[in-house]
Design a protein around this motif. Structure first.
Motif, PDB file in Angstrom:
ATOM      1  N   ASN A  80       0.829  -1.207   0.000  1.00  0.00           N
ATOM      2  CA  ASN A  80       0.000   0.000   0.000  1.00  0.00           C
ATOM      3  C   ASN A  80       0.863   1.256   0.000  1.00  0.00           C
ATOM      4  O   ASN A  80       0.574   2.218  -0.729  1.00  0.00           O
ATOM      5  CB  ASN A  80      -0.919   0.006   1.220  1.00  0.00           C
ATOM      6  N   SER A  81       1.904   1.278   0.821  1.00  0.00           N
ATOM      7  CA  SER A  81       2.796   2.441   0.861  1.00  0.00           C
ATOM      8  C   SER A  81       3.513   2.631  -0.470  1.00  0.00           C
ATOM      9  O   SER A  81       3.688   3.767  -0.936  1.00  0.00           O
ATOM     10  CB  SER A  81       3.824   2.281   1.985  1.00  0.00           C
ATOM     11  N   PHE A  82       3.912   1.524  -1.095  1.00  0.00           N
ATOM     12  CA  PHE A  82       4.611   1.624  -2.373  1.00  0.00           C
ATOM     13  C   PHE A  82       3.700   2.178  -3.461  1.00  0.00           C
ATOM     14  O   PHE A  82       4.099   3.068  -4.228  1.00  0.00           O
ATOM     15  CB  PHE A  82       5.141   0.242  -2.778  1.00  0.00           C
ATOM     16  N   VAL A  83       2.468   1.669  -3.531  1.00  0.00           N
ATOM     17  CA  VAL A  83       1.523   2.165  -4.538  1.00  0.00           C
ATOM     18  C   VAL A  83       1.233   3.641  -4.306  1.00  0.00           C
ATOM     19  O   VAL A  83       1.229   4.448  -5.243  1.00  0.00           O
ATOM     20  CB  VAL A  83       0.224   1.339  -4.510  1.00  0.00           C
ATOM     21  N   MET A  84       1.006   4.025  -3.062  1.00  0.00           N
ATOM     22  CA  MET A  84       0.724   5.422  -2.732  1.00  0.00           C
ATOM     23  C   MET A  84       1.899   6.314  -3.102  1.00  0.00           C
ATOM     24  O   MET A  84       1.730   7.375  -3.721  1.00  0.00           O
ATOM     25  CB  MET A  84       0.413   5.535  -1.239  1.00  0.00           C
ATOM     26  N   ALA A  85       3.116   5.907  -2.740  1.00  0.00           N
ATOM     27  CA  ALA A  85       4.292   6.719  -3.032  1.00  0.00           C
ATOM     28  C   ALA A  85       4.536   6.842  -4.535  1.00  0.00           C
ATOM     29  O   ALA A  85       4.902   7.923  -5.031  1.00  0.00           O
ATOM     30  CB  ALA A  85       5.525   6.121  -2.348  1.00  0.00           C
ATOM     31  N   ASN A 214       6.500   8.511   3.479  1.00  0.00           N
ATOM     32  CA  ASN A 214       6.498   8.896   4.887  1.00  0.00           C
ATOM     33  C   ASN A 214       5.199   9.543   5.350  1.00  0.00           C
ATOM     34  O   ASN A 214       5.118   9.993   6.498  1.00  0.00           O
ATOM     35  CB  ASN A 214       7.654   9.864   5.164  1.00  0.00           C
ATOM     36  N   GLN A 215       4.179   9.619   4.496  1.00  0.00           N
ATOM     37  CA  GLN A 215       2.928  10.250   4.892  1.00  0.00           C
ATOM     38  C   GLN A 215       2.275   9.480   6.044  1.00  0.00           C
ATOM     39  O   GLN A 215       2.193   8.250   6.028  1.00  0.00           O
ATOM     40  CB  GLN A 215       1.959  10.299   3.706  1.00  0.00           C
ATOM     41  N   TYR A 216       1.796  10.230   7.036  1.00  0.00           N
ATOM     42  CA  TYR A 216       1.140   9.595   8.196  1.00  0.00           C
ATOM     43  C   TYR A 216      -0.266  10.136   8.432  1.00  0.00           C
ATOM     44  O   TYR A 216      -1.224   9.374   8.523  1.00  0.00           O
ATOM     45  CB  TYR A 216       1.991   9.798   9.449  1.00  0.00           C
ATOM     46  N   LEU A 217      -0.409  11.468   8.515  1.00  0.00           N
ATOM     47  CA  LEU A 217      -1.699  12.043   8.889  1.00  0.00           C
ATOM     48  C   LEU A 217      -2.787  11.732   7.873  1.00  0.00           C
ATOM     49  O   LEU A 217      -3.889  11.296   8.244  1.00  0.00           O
ATOM     50  CB  LEU A 217      -1.558  13.564   9.061  1.00  0.00           C
ATOM     51  N   TRP A 218      -2.506  11.952   6.582  1.00  0.00           N
ATOM     52  CA  TRP A 218      -3.547  11.736   5.575  1.00  0.00           C
ATOM     53  C   TRP A 218      -3.968  10.264   5.477  1.00  0.00           C
ATOM     54  O   TRP A 218      -5.172   9.972   5.488  1.00  0.00           O
ATOM     55  CB  TRP A 218      -3.081  12.276   4.223  1.00  0.00           C
ATOM     56  N   PRO A 219      -3.046   9.304   5.389  1.00  0.00           N
ATOM     57  CA  PRO A 219      -3.494   7.901   5.382  1.00  0.00           C
ATOM     58  C   PRO A 219      -4.240   7.507   6.648  1.00  0.00           C
ATOM     59  O   PRO A 219      -5.151   6.674   6.608  1.00  0.00           O
ATOM     60  CB  PRO A 219      -2.179   7.115   5.246  1.00  0.00           C
ATOM     61  N   LEU A 220      -3.870   8.106   7.784  1.00  0.00           N
ATOM     62  CA  LEU A 220      -4.566   7.800   9.031  1.00  0.00           C
ATOM     63  C   LEU A 220      -6.031   8.217   8.965  1.00  0.00           C
ATOM     64  O   LEU A 220      -6.912   7.519   9.486  1.00  0.00           O
ATOM     65  CB  LEU A 220      -3.872   8.508  10.201  1.00  0.00           C
ATOM     66  N   LEU A 221      -6.309   9.352   8.330  1.00  0.00           N
ATOM     67  CA  LEU A 221      -7.679   9.846   8.221  1.00  0.00           C
ATOM     68  C   LEU A 221      -8.473   9.120   7.139  1.00  0.00           C
ATOM     69  O   LEU A 221      -9.670   8.891   7.287  1.00  0.00           O
ATOM     70  CB  LEU A 221      -7.663  11.349   7.928  1.00  0.00           C
ATOM     71  N   ILE A 222      -7.830   8.790   6.041  1.00  0.00           N
ATOM     72  CA  ILE A 222      -8.550   8.344   4.852  1.00  0.00           C
ATOM     73  C   ILE A 222      -8.801   6.842   4.839  1.00  0.00           C
ATOM     74  O   ILE A 222      -9.604   6.342   4.058  1.00  0.00           O
ATOM     75  CB  ILE A 222      -7.775   8.775   3.583  1.00  0.00           C
ATOM     76  N   THR A 223      -8.097   6.092   5.702  1.00  0.00           N
ATOM     77  CA  THR A 223      -8.257   4.634   5.705  1.00  0.00           C
ATOM     78  C   THR A 223      -8.974   4.187   6.974  1.00  0.00           C
ATOM     79  O   THR A 223      -8.610   4.596   8.085  1.00  0.00           O
ATOM     80  CB  THR A 223      -6.894   3.927   5.614  1.00  0.00           C
ATOM     81  N   THR A 224      -9.979   3.354   6.810  1.00  0.00           N
ATOM     82  CA  THR A 224     -10.680   2.740   7.938  1.00  0.00           C
ATOM     83  C   THR A 224     -10.508   1.226   7.953  1.00  0.00           C
ATOM     84  O   THR A 224     -10.661   0.604   8.994  1.00  0.00           O
ATOM     85  CB  THR A 224     -12.181   3.082   7.884  1.00  0.00           C
ATOM     86  N   ARG A 225     -10.198   0.650   6.809  1.00  0.00           N
ATOM     87  CA  ARG A 225      -9.955  -0.791   6.725  1.00  0.00           C
ATOM     88  C   ARG A 225      -8.488  -1.087   6.971  1.00  0.00           C
ATOM     89  O   ARG A 225      -7.612  -0.370   6.487  1.00  0.00           O
ATOM     90  CB  ARG A 225     -10.364  -1.332   5.349  1.00  0.00           C
ATOM     91  N   GLU A 226      -8.230  -2.138   7.720  1.00  0.00           N
ATOM     92  CA  GLU A 226      -6.854  -2.473   8.048  1.00  0.00           C
ATOM     93  C   GLU A 226      -6.055  -2.909   6.830  1.00  0.00           C
ATOM     94  O   GLU A 226      -4.838  -2.748   6.783  1.00  0.00           O
ATOM     95  CB  GLU A 226      -6.817  -3.565   9.125  1.00  0.00           C
ATOM     96  N   ASP A 227      -6.727  -3.474   5.825  1.00  0.00           N
ATOM     97  CA  ASP A 227      -6.000  -3.937   4.648  1.00  0.00           C
ATOM     98  C   ASP A 227      -5.563  -2.787   3.735  1.00  0.00           C
ATOM     99  O   ASP A 227      -4.841  -3.022   2.765  1.00  0.00           O
ATOM    100  CB  ASP A 227      -6.837  -4.934   3.854  1.00  0.00           C
ATOM    101  N   MET A 228      -5.985  -1.543   4.034  1.00  0.00           N
ATOM    102  CA  MET A 228      -5.575  -0.388   3.238  1.00  0.00           C
ATOM    103  C   MET A 228      -4.587   0.508   3.979  1.00  0.00           C
ATOM    104  O   MET A 228      -4.209   1.552   3.479  1.00  0.00           O
ATOM    105  CB  MET A 228      -6.799   0.441   2.840  1.00  0.00           C
ATOM    106  N   GLN A 229      -4.164   0.106   5.147  1.00  0.00           N
ATOM    107  CA  GLN A 229      -3.267   0.947   5.938  1.00  0.00           C
ATOM    108  C   GLN A 229      -1.832   0.856   5.424  1.00  0.00           C
ATOM    109  O   GLN A 229      -1.417  -0.162   4.860  1.00  0.00           O
ATOM    110  CB  GLN A 229      -3.328   0.548   7.414  1.00  0.00           C
ATOM    111  N   THR A 230      -1.081   1.923   5.635  1.00  0.00           N
ATOM    112  CA  THR A 230       0.297   1.993   5.162  1.00  0.00           C
ATOM    113  C   THR A 230       1.259   1.547   6.258  1.00  0.00           C
ATOM    114  O   THR A 230       0.877   1.380   7.419  1.00  0.00           O
ATOM    115  CB  THR A 230       0.631   3.415   4.714  1.00  0.00           C
ATOM    116  N   ILE A 231       2.518   1.420   5.889  1.00  0.00           N
ATOM    117  CA  ILE A 231       3.514   0.893   6.816  1.00  0.00           C
ATOM    118  C   ILE A 231       3.780   1.844   7.977  1.00  0.00           C
ATOM    119  O   ILE A 231       4.035   1.415   9.108  1.00  0.00           O
ATOM    120  CB  ILE A 231       4.831   0.576   6.053  1.00  0.00           C
ATOM    121  N   VAL A 232       3.686   3.159   7.730  1.00  0.00           N
ATOM    122  CA  VAL A 232       3.922   4.125   8.808  1.00  0.00           C
ATOM    123  C   VAL A 232       2.839   3.997   9.876  1.00  0.00           C
ATOM    124  O   VAL A 232       3.129   4.059  11.080  1.00  0.00           O
ATOM    125  CB  VAL A 232       3.971   5.555   8.240  1.00  0.00           C
TER     126      VAL A 232
END
Length: 282
Positions: A80-85, A214-232
């Protein structure tokens, strides 16, 4: 006459450089060593400074099965982090290079105003516009999607400025020669401007990839499913309030894994990255 340099003038810069590398690398080494021991050794404060026997076990566990607090394994989080980055890096470069090309080579009303409006957006980071951005993404149904993770972050005034500065160093003779050859705006961009911009594109790709990773705040807000969470987010979830419940060996293994993709990108594109920064400064 060849000037002979004093040995001290050579030794001092190398000593400072080595000291800086040790200061930066030592915490990484401690994390790697900690990821190779069991929880008891780390909790008791008896962890040695040499790798332990649990290296393969700890890394296979975090990659394939996760831990008690972050139930999802690290493998999908890394993906997920790789695709996002990648989307953020490529999207920022695509939008910025086209914007800078239009600002430099096209003559249209309010051209400078458009550029300064883009530049002013530097004062509006994600944290400032977090609520309206989240509202738009939610209304579009992009929560828990790669589009929702990346699209709101792909606009970049910094990249536009860097491309603009580089395009302004391209000689006007190339533009005139392209016009004489009958090349239109797209052909001039594809055959002349884009090949000359490869080093700048590479430098920006490295910077923006690490920014997205390295994004943390935006993925924290935008993801509610655990399978979409990033490594940070996964690392943060492993560090629970009760210290006794934190599996530090797995948290450190996850931290080491989280550092690998950005390091690989920097190493692979090191020469183009340095050349791109130097040419952009010119």
């Amino acid at each position: 006459m060849v000037e002979r340099k004093h040995w001290f003038s050579t030794l001092l810069p190398h000593a400072i450089l080595i000291l800086g590398v040790l200061i930066v690398a030592f915490p990484v080494y401690v994390a790697f060593v900690g990821s190779s021991w069991d929880a008891g050794t780390i909790a008791n404060g008896t962890m040695p400074m040499t790798p332990g026997p649990y290296l393969v076990e700890n890394y296979s566990r975090v990659i394939l099965s996760g831990n008690a607090t972050a139930r999802e394994p690290v493998g999908p989080m890394l993906f997920n982090s790789f695709v996002m980055a990648m989307i953020i890096a490529l999207g920022k470069i695509a939008i910025s290079i086209i914007s800078a090309y239009a600002v430099v080579y096209f003559r249209f009303p309010l051209r400078k105003t458009a550029f300064w409006l883009i530049f002013i957006t530097l004062m509006l980071p994600v944290e400032v516009r977090i609520y309206p951005t989240y509202k738009i993404v939610a209304d579009l149904g992009l929560l828990d999607t790669y589009g929702g993770l990346a699209i709101p972050l792909i606009a970049s005034a910094t990249a536009t400025l860097l491309f603009r500065q580089f395009f302004m160093t391209i000689p006007d003779e190339l533009v005139e020669a392209s016009k004489i050859d009958g090349a239109g705006p797209w052909k001039f961009f594809k055959d002349t401007v884009l090949p000359l911009s490869i080093t700048t594109v590479a430098a920006l790709f490295v910077i923006q990839f690490i920014y997205g990773w390295n994004q943390y705040l935006w993925p924290l807000l935008i993801t509610t499913r655990e399978d979409m969470q990033t490594i940070v987010i996964g690392i943060k979830k492993m560090l629970v309030t009760q210290d006794a419940l934190t599996e530090w060996q797995l948290a450190m293994a996850t931290a080491v894994l989280a550092m690998l993709p950005p390091v690989v990108v920097v190493l692979v594109m090191q020469k183009l990255f340095v050349r791109g920064l130097v040419e952009t400064e010119k």
